[in-house]
Design a protein around this motif. Sequence first.
Motif, PDB file in Angstrom:
ATOM      1  N   SER A 136       6.472  -6.130  -9.325  1.00  0.00           N
ATOM      2  CA  SER A 136       5.855  -4.654  -9.261  1.00  0.00           C
ATOM      3  C   SER A 136       4.258  -5.259  -9.134  1.00  0.00           C
ATOM      4  O   SER A 136       3.824  -5.985  -8.771  1.00  0.00           O
ATOM      5  CB  SER A 136       5.894  -4.067 -10.595  1.00  0.00           C
ATOM      6  N   THR A 137       3.671  -4.121  -8.652  1.00  0.00           N
ATOM      7  CA  THR A 137       2.077  -4.078  -8.263  1.00  0.00           C
ATOM      8  C   THR A 137       1.441  -4.500  -9.514  1.00  0.00           C
ATOM      9  O   THR A 137       0.611  -5.527  -9.232  1.00  0.00           O
ATOM     10  CB  THR A 137       1.651  -2.523  -7.758  1.00  0.00           C
ATOM     11  N   LYS A 138       2.020  -4.173 -10.373  1.00  0.00           N
ATOM     12  CA  LYS A 138       1.253  -4.797 -11.943  1.00  0.00           C
ATOM     13  C   LYS A 138       1.394  -6.104 -12.004  1.00  0.00           C
ATOM     14  O   LYS A 138       0.467  -6.816 -12.422  1.00  0.00           O
ATOM     15  CB  LYS A 138       1.798  -3.701 -13.164  1.00  0.00           C
ATOM     16  N   GLU A 139       2.863  -6.559 -12.069  1.00  0.00           N
ATOM     17  CA  GLU A 139       2.982  -8.109 -12.183  1.00  0.00           C
ATOM     18  C   GLU A 139       2.321  -8.939 -11.043  1.00  0.00           C
ATOM     19  O   GLU A 139       1.631  -9.894 -11.331  1.00  0.00           O
ATOM     20  CB  GLU A 139       4.465  -8.376 -12.001  1.00  0.00           C
ATOM     21  N   ILE A 140       2.200  -8.479  -9.855  1.00  0.00           N
ATOM     22  CA  ILE A 140       1.364  -9.186  -8.917  1.00  0.00           C
ATOM     23  C   ILE A 140      -0.046  -9.322  -9.310  1.00  0.00           C
ATOM     24  O   ILE A 140      -0.802 -10.250  -9.006  1.00  0.00           O
ATOM     25  CB  ILE A 140       1.605  -8.527  -7.389  1.00  0.00           C
ATOM     26  N   SER A 141      -0.436  -8.071  -9.633  1.00  0.00           N
ATOM     27  CA  SER A 141      -1.925  -8.226 -10.156  1.00  0.00           C
ATOM     28  C   SER A 141      -2.200  -9.079 -11.120  1.00  0.00           C
ATOM     29  O   SER A 141      -3.096  -9.729 -11.074  1.00  0.00           O
ATOM     30  CB  SER A 141      -2.237  -6.582 -10.531  1.00  0.00           C
ATOM     31  N   SER A 147      -7.162  -6.495  -9.096  1.00  0.00           N
ATOM     32  CA  SER A 147      -6.830  -5.226  -9.685  1.00  0.00           C
ATOM     33  C   SER A 147      -5.779  -4.898  -8.967  1.00  0.00           C
ATOM     34  O   SER A 147      -5.376  -5.222  -7.723  1.00  0.00           O
ATOM     35  CB  SER A 147      -7.880  -4.477  -9.493  1.00  0.00           C
ATOM     36  N   GLU A 148      -4.666  -3.589  -9.576  1.00  0.00           N
ATOM     37  CA  GLU A 148      -3.766  -3.209  -9.091  1.00  0.00           C
ATOM     38  C   GLU A 148      -4.112  -2.408  -7.761  1.00  0.00           C
ATOM     39  O   GLU A 148      -3.338  -2.546  -6.753  1.00  0.00           O
ATOM     40  CB  GLU A 148      -3.199  -1.953 -10.100  1.00  0.00           C
TER      41      GLU A 148
END
Length: 175
Positions: A136-141, A147-148
């Motif tokens: 997810s974007t959060k996990e990649i962040s 930052s997301e």
Amino acid sequence: MLMKQKALYDGFVKGDEKALEILYDQYFATLGVYASRFLREEDMCVDVVHESFIKTWEKHGQFTSFQAIIGFLYTCVLNELRHLDIKNKALLQQASVCDIENEIIENEVKRIIWAEIARLSGDYRDIMAMSLEGYSTKEISEELNLSEQTIKNKKGEALKQLRKNMGPYQWCLRL
């Protein structure tokens, strides 16, 4: 991409060993993954794929198109697997020409996309690879310490670059 396939095809049917080497480099992993759907032993998968390349090379002058070479490789893998005593034999026996064609298309699309992602620089490559792997974007962040919003922006820029680089193959990104 089409020109590369044409040159690769021309070299292969003329018996150019460099063309065989390039084809091997481009398709070995994909065919190995295909074989591993039915066979869990990595060494046996490697042997099956090697044997398939040998059989394909033996007929190098008989192919009428690049797609025929790739189709023959998949068919060889399937035939080699059918001769082994494996647990998924029933599933393997049900594999049809249509299944092989669908597998070829799916794997070719993945190969094209991953090859273009590999050409991206740094964060863009990492973000796209992780996205395709289901992060997810959060996990990649969290993983990249960005930052997301930065992840979203860079992903958008990477997609633009991929569309530009992939030219007529950009439709693959929709899949």
